[in-house]
Design a protein around this motif. Structure first.
Motif, PDB file in Angstrom:
ATOM      1  N   PHE A  42       0.864  -1.194   0.000  1.00  0.00           N
ATOM      2  CA  PHE A  42       0.000   0.000   0.000  1.00  0.00           C
ATOM      3  C   PHE A  42       0.892   1.232   0.000  1.00  0.00           C
ATOM      4  O   PHE A  42       2.092   1.149   0.283  1.00  0.00           O
ATOM      5  CB  PHE A  42      -0.990   0.011   1.171  1.00  0.00           C
ATOM      6  CG  PHE A  42      -0.382  -0.197   2.533  1.00  0.00           C
ATOM      7  CD1 PHE A  42       0.403   0.765   3.127  1.00  0.00           C
ATOM      8  CD2 PHE A  42      -0.615  -1.381   3.230  1.00  0.00           C
ATOM      9  CE1 PHE A  42       0.954   0.576   4.383  1.00  0.00           C
ATOM     10  CE2 PHE A  42      -0.060  -1.597   4.485  1.00  0.00           C
ATOM     11  CZ  PHE A  42       0.731  -0.611   5.058  1.00  0.00           C
ATOM     12  N   VAL A  61       9.541  -0.339   4.928  1.00  0.00           N
ATOM     13  CA  VAL A  61       8.559   0.707   5.233  1.00  0.00           C
ATOM     14  C   VAL A  61       9.199   2.021   4.804  1.00  0.00           C
ATOM     15  O   VAL A  61      10.266   2.379   5.316  1.00  0.00           O
ATOM     16  CB  VAL A  61       8.240   0.733   6.745  1.00  0.00           C
ATOM     17  CG1 VAL A  61       7.272   1.856   7.076  1.00  0.00           C
ATOM     18  CG2 VAL A  61       7.677  -0.613   7.202  1.00  0.00           C
ATOM     19  N   THR A  74      12.211   1.461   8.141  1.00  0.00           N
ATOM     20  CA  THR A  74      12.612   0.183   8.737  1.00  0.00           C
ATOM     21  C   THR A  74      12.395  -0.949   7.741  1.00  0.00           C
ATOM     22  O   THR A  74      11.710  -0.777   6.729  1.00  0.00           O
ATOM     23  CB  THR A  74      11.830  -0.077  10.045  1.00  0.00           C
ATOM     24  OG1 THR A  74      12.425  -1.136  10.760  1.00  0.00           O
ATOM     25  CG2 THR A  74      10.382  -0.460   9.770  1.00  0.00           C
ATOM     26  N   PHE A  82       2.565  -5.134  10.487  1.00  0.00           N
ATOM     27  CA  PHE A  82       2.539  -3.748   9.983  1.00  0.00           C
ATOM     28  C   PHE A  82       1.122  -3.397   9.543  1.00  0.00           C
ATOM     29  O   PHE A  82       0.288  -4.277   9.334  1.00  0.00           O
ATOM     30  CB  PHE A  82       3.554  -3.524   8.848  1.00  0.00           C
ATOM     31  CG  PHE A  82       3.313  -4.329   7.603  1.00  0.00           C
ATOM     32  CD1 PHE A  82       3.818  -5.606   7.476  1.00  0.00           C
ATOM     33  CD2 PHE A  82       2.572  -3.805   6.559  1.00  0.00           C
ATOM     34  CE1 PHE A  82       3.591  -6.358   6.332  1.00  0.00           C
ATOM     35  CE2 PHE A  82       2.346  -4.538   5.390  1.00  0.00           C
ATOM     36  CZ  PHE A  82       2.848  -5.821   5.286  1.00  0.00           C
ATOM     37  N   GLY A  83       0.899  -2.083   9.438  1.00  0.00           N
ATOM     38  CA  GLY A  83      -0.422  -1.620   9.009  1.00  0.00           C
ATOM     39  C   GLY A  83      -1.376  -1.421  10.172  1.00  0.00           C
ATOM     40  O   GLY A  83      -2.561  -1.171   9.971  1.00  0.00           O
ATOM     41  N   GLU A  84      -0.850  -1.491  11.404  1.00  0.00           N
ATOM     42  CA  GLU A  84      -1.722  -1.340  12.581  1.00  0.00           C
ATOM     43  C   GLU A  84      -1.972   0.134  12.908  1.00  0.00           C
ATOM     44  O   GLU A  84      -3.011   0.472  13.470  1.00  0.00           O
ATOM     45  CB  GLU A  84      -1.100  -2.063  13.801  1.00  0.00           C
ATOM     46  CG  GLU A  84       0.086  -1.389  14.471  1.00  0.00           C
ATOM     47  CD  GLU A  84       1.300  -1.251  13.575  1.00  0.00           C
ATOM     48  OE1 GLU A  84       1.469  -2.067  12.665  1.00  0.00           O
ATOM     49  OE2 GLU A  84       2.075  -0.295  13.788  1.00  0.00           O
ATOM     50  N   MET A  85      -1.022   1.017  12.532  1.00  0.00           N
ATOM     51  CA  MET A  85      -1.147   2.417  12.974  1.00  0.00           C
ATOM     52  C   MET A  85      -2.395   3.087  12.406  1.00  0.00           C
ATOM     53  O   MET A  85      -3.158   3.722  13.136  1.00  0.00           O
ATOM     54  CB  MET A  85       0.116   3.206  12.575  1.00  0.00           C
ATOM     55  CG  MET A  85       1.305   2.923  13.486  1.00  0.00           C
ATOM     56  SD  MET A  85       2.880   3.591  12.879  1.00  0.00           S
ATOM     57  CE  MET A  85       2.519   5.311  12.697  1.00  0.00           C
ATOM     58  N   ALA A  86      -2.604   2.933  11.112  1.00  0.00           N
ATOM     59  CA  ALA A  86      -3.755   3.586  10.480  1.00  0.00           C
ATOM     60  C   ALA A  86      -5.066   3.063  11.072  1.00  0.00           C
ATOM     61  O   ALA A  86      -6.021   3.821  11.245  1.00  0.00           O
ATOM     62  CB  ALA A  86      -3.716   3.363   8.971  1.00  0.00           C
ATOM     63  N   ARG A  93      -2.770   5.567   5.716  1.00  0.00           N
ATOM     64  CA  ARG A  93      -1.466   4.907   5.929  1.00  0.00           C
ATOM     65  C   ARG A  93      -0.378   5.955   6.149  1.00  0.00           C
ATOM     66  O   ARG A  93      -0.284   6.927   5.387  1.00  0.00           O
ATOM     67  CB  ARG A  93      -1.107   4.061   4.699  1.00  0.00           C
ATOM     68  CG  ARG A  93      -2.055   2.907   4.433  1.00  0.00           C
ATOM     69  CD  ARG A  93      -2.016   1.898   5.541  1.00  0.00           C
ATOM     70  NE  ARG A  93      -2.812   0.718   5.240  1.00  0.00           N
ATOM     71  CZ  ARG A  93      -3.135  -0.196   6.155  1.00  0.00           C
ATOM     72  NH1 ARG A  93      -2.770  -0.041   7.416  1.00  0.00           N
ATOM     73  NH2 ARG A  93      -3.818  -1.253   5.816  1.00  0.00           N
ATOM     74  N   SER A  94       0.471   5.718   7.160  1.00  0.00           N
ATOM     75  CA  SER A  94       1.514   6.695   7.496  1.00  0.00           C
ATOM     76  C   SER A  94       2.747   6.546   6.608  1.00  0.00           C
ATOM     77  O   SER A  94       3.610   7.422   6.593  1.00  0.00           O
ATOM     78  CB  SER A  94       1.928   6.513   8.953  1.00  0.00           C
ATOM     79  OG  SER A  94       2.479   5.221   9.142  1.00  0.00           O
ATOM     80  N   ARG A 134       9.100   0.317  18.728  1.00  0.00           N
ATOM     81  CA  ARG A 134       9.309   1.027  17.454  1.00  0.00           C
ATOM     82  C   ARG A 134       9.645   2.494  17.696  1.00  0.00           C
ATOM     83  O   ARG A 134      10.486   3.070  17.024  1.00  0.00           O
ATOM     84  CB  ARG A 134       8.065   0.916  16.577  1.00  0.00           C
ATOM     85  CG  ARG A 134       7.979  -0.454  15.992  1.00  0.00           C
ATOM     86  CD  ARG A 134       6.891  -0.564  14.954  1.00  0.00           C
ATOM     87  NE  ARG A 134       6.868  -1.929  14.474  1.00  0.00           N
ATOM     88  CZ  ARG A 134       5.868  -2.465  13.823  1.00  0.00           C
ATOM     89  NH1 ARG A 134       4.808  -1.756  13.565  1.00  0.00           N
ATOM     90  NH2 ARG A 134       5.942  -3.711  13.429  1.00  0.00           N
TER      91      ARG A 134
HETATM   92  P1  CMP Z   1       0.219   2.218   8.875  1.00  0.00           P
HETATM   93  O1  CMP Z   1       0.345   3.657   9.137  1.00  0.00           O
HETATM   94  O2  CMP Z   1      -1.139   1.616   8.865  1.00  0.00           O
HETATM   95  O3  CMP Z   1       0.920   1.892   7.461  1.00  0.00           O
HETATM   96  C1  CMP Z   1       2.355   1.994   7.396  1.00  0.00           C
HETATM   97  C2  CMP Z   1       2.927   1.085   8.433  1.00  0.00           C
HETATM   98  O4  CMP Z   1       4.334   1.078   8.531  1.00  0.00           O
HETATM   99  C3  CMP Z   1       2.489   1.559   9.835  1.00  0.00           C
HETATM  100  O5  CMP Z   1       1.096   1.374   9.950  1.00  0.00           O
HETATM  101  C4  CMP Z   1       3.372   0.725  10.707  1.00  0.00           C
HETATM  102  O6  CMP Z   1       2.914  -0.598  10.774  1.00  0.00           O
HETATM  103  C5  CMP Z   1       4.665   0.746   9.878  1.00  0.00           C
HETATM  104  N1  CMP Z   1       5.592   1.809  10.353  1.00  0.00           N
HETATM  105  C6  CMP Z   1       5.476   3.142  10.172  1.00  0.00           C
HETATM  106  N2  CMP Z   1       6.515   3.783  10.737  1.00  0.00           N
HETATM  107  C7  CMP Z   1       7.298   2.839  11.277  1.00  0.00           C
HETATM  108  C8  CMP Z   1       8.534   2.881  12.000  1.00  0.00           C
HETATM  109  N3  CMP Z   1       9.161   4.037  12.264  1.00  0.00           N
HETATM  110  N4  CMP Z   1       9.048   1.706  12.421  1.00  0.00           N
HETATM  111  C9  CMP Z   1       8.418   0.530  12.150  1.00  0.00           C
HETATM  112  N5  CMP Z   1       7.267   0.434  11.458  1.00  0.00           N
HETATM  113  C10 CMP Z   1       6.716   1.573  11.037  1.00  0.00           C
END
Ligand code: CMP
Length: 223
Positions: A42, A61, A74, A82-86, A93-94, A134
């Motif tokens: 993504f 990432v 990273t 991964f993908g948990e933040m959003a 997605r960040s 992280r």
């Molecule tokens: P999300 O924002 O859903 O989509 C991008 C993903 O990258 C984010 O969730 C995290 O899972 C991963 N991610 C973003 N920044 C970092 C980081 N600094 N270190 C590790 N994983 C990251």
């Protein structure tokens, strides 16, 4: 296929405290996806509808500047989420996530993941621990970008790589799959040419050895 999904789920740190029944339930919800090298899973800014676990292979990432320069935040390998933040923030997605090799990922959709967190506080606690780690790593990366010269940043990068993805050989050396000089450059904020020159210097100083697809890193590289 579900046996394999079950086996993969049991090796994921986030799900380490789930009991057999919970793992069985999750096995029914997770899907496995095979992806080729250099596939973008993504893009930064995309809407989010799922969380992923690397089952095999490695992903990077990345964030990209407005003039197209890539910075690798990273690299994640088997068992990492991964993908948990959003999903947690209900935000886009960040960062973008791109495969570095052929990759298998487990995909859990947003509502199933949300239900999992709601019904199992131990998973939420584990997730907080993963996010704290992280953040700690991101702080350490900021520190090295702010205070270290390129050689120091490269040494720090290699030691992190050895710790996160390496296999200890027991003789003071760790072996890792060889990242490209371009990916290293994009991780430490320098050019590919500078990385190639410094890697040669490290090799001459016997701090690392490149052999085929692998790099051997001396554990006390910074001493
Ligand atoms: P999300 O924002 O859903 O989509 C991008 C993903 O990258 C984010 O969730 C995290 O899972 C991963 N991610 C973003 N920044 C970092 C980081 N600094 N270190 C590790 N994983 C990251």
């Amino acid at each position: 296929m579900s046996d394999r999904i079950r086996e993969l789920l049991t090796s994921v740190e986030l799900f380490a405290e789930m009991n057999d029944e919970e793992i069985d339930d999750l096995t029914l919800l997770a899907q496995i996806k095979k992806l080729e090298k250099d596939t973008c899973i993504f893009h930064a800014g995309d809407p989010a509808d799922a969380v992923f676990v690397v089952a095999s292979g490695r992903v990077k990432v990345v964030i990209t500047s407005s003039d197209g320069k890539e910075f690798i935040l990273t690299v994640l390998g088997p068992g990492q989420v991964f993908g948990e933040m959003a999903l947690l923030e209900s935000a886009p997605r960040s960062a973008s996530v791109v495969t570095l090799s052929a990759v298998e990922v487990l995909v859990i959709n947003r509502s199933d993941f949300q239900r999992l967190l709601d019904s199992n506080p131990r998973i939420s606690q584990r997730l907080m621990a993963i996010l704290s780690r992280r953040l700690r790593r991101a702080n350490s990366k900021m520190e090295s970008l702010a205070y270290m010269d390129v050689a120091g940043r490269l040494a720090r990068y290699l030691l992190d790589l050895a710790r996160d993805h390496g296999q200890r050989l027991g003789n003071g050396w760790v072996v890792v799959r060889r990242p490209t000089h371009s990916d290293i450059a994009h991780s430490i904020g320098t050019s590919r040419e500078t990385v190639s020159r410094l890697i040669n210097e490290f090799e001459e100083g016997f701090a690392l050895v490149n052999k085929g697809k692998f790099t051997y890193i001396r554990e006390n590289l910074l001493e």
